[in-house]
Design an enzyme around this catalytic site. Sequence first.
Site, PDB file in Angstrom:
ATOM      1  N   HIS A  78       0.738  -1.312  -0.154  1.00  0.00           N
ATOM      2  CA  HIS A  78       0.089   0.038   0.101  1.00  0.00           C
ATOM      3  C   HIS A  78       0.999   1.152  -0.089  1.00  0.00           C
ATOM      4  CE1 HIS A  78      -4.276  -1.345   1.279  1.00  0.00           C
ATOM      5  NE2 HIS A  78      -3.721  -2.236   0.508  1.00  0.00           N
ATOM      6  N   HIS A 203      -1.350 -13.096  -0.556  1.00  0.00           N
ATOM      7  CA  HIS A 203      -2.454 -13.459   0.204  1.00  0.00           C
ATOM      8  C   HIS A 203      -2.423 -14.911   0.769  1.00  0.00           C
ATOM      9  CE1 HIS A 203      -5.242 -10.673  -2.423  1.00  0.00           C
ATOM     10  NE2 HIS A 203      -4.601 -10.161  -1.378  1.00  0.00           N
ATOM     11  N   SER A 266      -4.063 -22.378   5.724  1.00  0.00           N
ATOM     12  CA  SER A 266      -2.694 -21.969   5.974  1.00  0.00           C
ATOM     13  C   SER A 266      -2.530 -20.414   6.037  1.00  0.00           C
ATOM     14  CB  SER A 266      -1.817 -22.464   4.566  1.00  0.00           C
ATOM     15  OG  SER A 266      -0.568 -22.343   4.350  1.00  0.00           O
ATOM     16  N   ASP A 271       3.084 -20.134   1.772  1.00  0.00           N
ATOM     17  CA  ASP A 271       3.550 -21.213   1.067  1.00  0.00           C
ATOM     18  C   ASP A 271       2.861 -21.282  -0.311  1.00  0.00           C
ATOM     19  OD1 ASP A 271       1.048 -21.778   1.706  1.00  0.00           O
ATOM     20  OD2 ASP A 271       1.349 -23.268   3.467  1.00  0.00           O
TER      21      ASP A 271
END
Length: 346
Positions: A78, A203, A266, A271
Amino acid sequence: MSGGELWLLRRLLVMVLVLALRASGGEVAGSPEEETRLRVGFYRAKCPVAEDVVLAEMRAILEEDPTLAPSLLRMHYHDCFVQGCDGSIMLRSRSGKGERDATPNRSMRGYDAIQRIKARLETVCRLTVSCADIIAMAARDAVYLSKGPWYDVETGRKDGDVSVAEYAENDLAPPDSNIVDVKTFFSVKSLNGKDIAVLFGCHSIGTSHCAAFQKRLYNFTGRMDQDPSLDARYAAQLKKLCPPGGHGHGHGHGGGGAKVPIDPGSGYTFDLSYYRHVLATGGLFQSDGSLRDDPVTRGYVEKLANASSPDEYFQDFAAAMVKMGRTDVLTGDLGEIRETCDGFVD
């Protein structure tokens, strides 16, 4: 020995060399040309412990609150996408018109963590390390401490003194963006299709309030319908967590309703499961699912979803983060080094 341990060993050797040079009257300052560009090891002469301090503080911060890792990673994105990587996201506005007040940033967390790191650095290297660089290093450390890759961060940024909410409203892609919109937002920052697919891997860690994706569940086209690209079973799970009638702005990861992991199962481990999730279900945000609508981004998602090792992704992620970290930076005589990161802009 891990990448982080090797890096720490190198840092200790550098510190020993710097101290030896200073004791002998040797010159350790960089050339004028080096002061006007980003580079790995920018603080080697002026504050050799800078990155060690940031990492040590980040370890303590995340031990106290592991949920800050994705927030600090998101803060770097951002910051860079609004006027460049200049630390302006940290500035406060008495009139409520700064970047922190913009809709995409209202749910942002981690400002106190950056200021904590800055305060610690001021005790060892006064007016030397910029807030912009601290944000970049903290983002790297947040990934590393979430079992992601270690990579060298280029430093040498200066801090900007302009912070405008409208700029953040205009420059950050909302979560309901389609692939055309996403590519437009990223291309303005000289980031290509592969960079998009790689950076969306951020994400892999973090959560979102329901308002940011509720439209996909209940009113996708304005006809009280569900996004047809969203897996039905996944949508049913989300509806249990996010019943209709929630409130919030829906831009960014904030808004009303419960918190939902962006990468189920997760949420705090960096990962490849994010890519498997996107390919199988369409992801949490419409922008996640949009990665399947472009040949370049879809090809990358498919490759990583079927990868047996994260090594290639970790290399790609490091390269993309370094590239993003060069966005419209202030160096040399441009910008400033603030004593405190969260000062007032008005």
